[in-house]
Design a protein around this motif. Structure first.
Motif, PDB file in Angstrom:
ATOM      1  N   TYR A  99       0.836  -1.203   0.000  1.00  0.00           N
ATOM      2  CA  TYR A  99       0.000   0.000   0.000  1.00  0.00           C
ATOM      3  C   TYR A  99       0.871   1.254   0.000  1.00  0.00           C
ATOM      4  O   TYR A  99       0.555   2.230  -0.676  1.00  0.00           O
ATOM      5  CB  TYR A  99      -0.973  -0.014   1.190  1.00  0.00           C
ATOM      6  N   LYS A 102       1.913   1.844  -3.456  1.00  0.00           N
ATOM      7  CA  LYS A 102       0.820   2.478  -4.197  1.00  0.00           C
ATOM      8  C   LYS A 102       0.760   3.976  -3.886  1.00  0.00           C
ATOM      9  O   LYS A 102       0.567   4.799  -4.778  1.00  0.00           O
ATOM     10  CB  LYS A 102      -0.509   1.806  -3.839  1.00  0.00           C
ATOM     11  N   LEU A 103       0.932   4.322  -2.609  1.00  0.00           N
ATOM     12  CA  LEU A 103       0.868   5.730  -2.221  1.00  0.00           C
ATOM     13  C   LEU A 103       1.977   6.566  -2.858  1.00  0.00           C
ATOM     14  O   LEU A 103       1.771   7.752  -3.154  1.00  0.00           O
ATOM     15  CB  LEU A 103       0.913   5.868  -0.695  1.00  0.00           C
ATOM     16  N   GLY A 105       3.007   6.233  -5.829  1.00  0.00           N
ATOM     17  CA  GLY A 105       2.428   6.585  -7.131  1.00  0.00           C
ATOM     18  C   GLY A 105       1.390   7.677  -7.016  1.00  0.00           C
ATOM     19  O   GLY A 105       1.319   8.574  -7.868  1.00  0.00           O
ATOM     20  N   VAL A 106       0.589   7.621  -5.957  1.00  0.00           N
ATOM     21  CA  VAL A 106      -0.432   8.657  -5.727  1.00  0.00           C
ATOM     22  C   VAL A 106       0.235  10.028  -5.589  1.00  0.00           C
ATOM     23  O   VAL A 106      -0.187  11.006  -6.218  1.00  0.00           O
ATOM     24  CB  VAL A 106      -1.281   8.314  -4.472  1.00  0.00           C
ATOM     25  N   PHE A 107       1.303  10.092  -4.794  1.00  0.00           N
ATOM     26  CA  PHE A 107       2.016  11.360  -4.627  1.00  0.00           C
ATOM     27  C   PHE A 107       2.703  11.783  -5.924  1.00  0.00           C
ATOM     28  O   PHE A 107       2.688  12.962  -6.278  1.00  0.00           O
ATOM     29  CB  PHE A 107       3.030  11.272  -3.482  1.00  0.00           C
ATOM     30  N   ARG A 109       1.806  11.286  -8.926  1.00  0.00           N
ATOM     31  CA  ARG A 109       0.811  11.811  -9.866  1.00  0.00           C
ATOM     32  C   ARG A 109       0.119  13.072  -9.340  1.00  0.00           C
ATOM     33  O   ARG A 109      -0.741  13.624 -10.015  1.00  0.00           O
ATOM     34  CB  ARG A 109      -0.231  10.732 -10.169  1.00  0.00           C
ATOM     35  N   GLU A 111      -1.961  13.192  -6.823  1.00  0.00           N
ATOM     36  CA  GLU A 111      -3.349  12.825  -6.548  1.00  0.00           C
ATOM     37  C   GLU A 111      -3.655  12.608  -5.072  1.00  0.00           C
ATOM     38  O   GLU A 111      -4.729  12.096  -4.740  1.00  0.00           O
ATOM     39  CB  GLU A 111      -3.707  11.562  -7.332  1.00  0.00           C
ATOM     40  N   ASN A 112      -2.744  12.963  -4.188  1.00  0.00           N
ATOM     41  CA  ASN A 112      -3.004  12.742  -2.763  1.00  0.00           C
ATOM     42  C   ASN A 112      -4.195  13.567  -2.298  1.00  0.00           C
ATOM     43  O   ASN A 112      -4.280  14.766  -2.559  1.00  0.00           O
ATOM     44  CB  ASN A 112      -1.784  13.091  -1.917  1.00  0.00           C
ATOM     45  N   ARG A 113      -5.114  12.926  -1.593  1.00  0.00           N
ATOM     46  CA  ARG A 113      -6.287  13.609  -1.039  1.00  0.00           C
ATOM     47  C   ARG A 113      -6.359  13.457   0.480  1.00  0.00           C
ATOM     48  O   ARG A 113      -7.304  13.903   1.109  1.00  0.00           O
ATOM     49  CB  ARG A 113      -7.575  13.052  -1.661  1.00  0.00           C
ATOM     50  N   ARG A 114      -5.373  12.801   1.053  1.00  0.00           N
ATOM     51  CA  ARG A 114      -5.382  12.563   2.501  1.00  0.00           C
ATOM     52  C   ARG A 114      -4.560  13.632   3.211  1.00  0.00           C
ATOM     53  O   ARG A 114      -3.607  14.172   2.667  1.00  0.00           O
ATOM     54  CB  ARG A 114      -4.847  11.178   2.813  1.00  0.00           C
TER      55      ARG A 114
END
Length: 142
Positions: A99, A102-103, A105-107, A109, A111-114
């Protein structure tokens, strides 16, 4: 325990420590990235996340490999309840590790929303896993 087993155990512990170092620090980098969502600092944090994950992958893979070698050499441990609990928490740590990957990759891109607060709580999970694993291995309560 013969010398070969001691070497396996020593390297297993070394790579478990390496793995945990990564899963302890990586979420802190997520905290800092969530608090600094743009700019030069953010870009540096992304590089740090990727590089740390590389080391964490190596530590995790080698910890699992040496742990598996220990189980192959000492299969009777698989009959113990403490080992079942330990292995369940190792699977949880692998899931946590994936996980985190995966995070990254989120950062990357953007795309972090947390929130950073969420990542601070998320950062506590490996500590809980470590406590259970160490108690199972040392105390062997079942």
């Amino acid at each position: 325990m013969d010398d070969a087993m001691l070497w396996l155990e020593a390297f297993h512990i070394i790579f478990v420590v390496t793995w945990f170092a990564g899963v302890f620090y990586l979420p802190r980098l997520f905290v800092y990235a969530a608090e600094n969502p743009a700019g030069e600092r953010y870009e540096l944090l992304l590089v740090m996340q990727r590089r740390l994950m590389g080391i964490t992958h190596i530590g995790g893979a080698l910890a699992v490999a040496f742990g598996t070698a220990l189980l192959i050499a000492q299969p009777w441990h698989l009959q113990s309840g403490w080992m079942h609990v330990k292995l369940a928490f190792v699977v949880a740590l692998i899931a946590y590790h994936l996980y985190c990957w995966k995070l990254i990759g989120v950062f990357a891109r953007g795309e972090n929303r947390r929130s950073s607060k969420w990542y601070r709580w998320f950062n506590e999970i490996p500590a809980l896993i470590l406590i259970v694993v160490v108690v199972m291995v040392v105390v062997k309560p079942f």
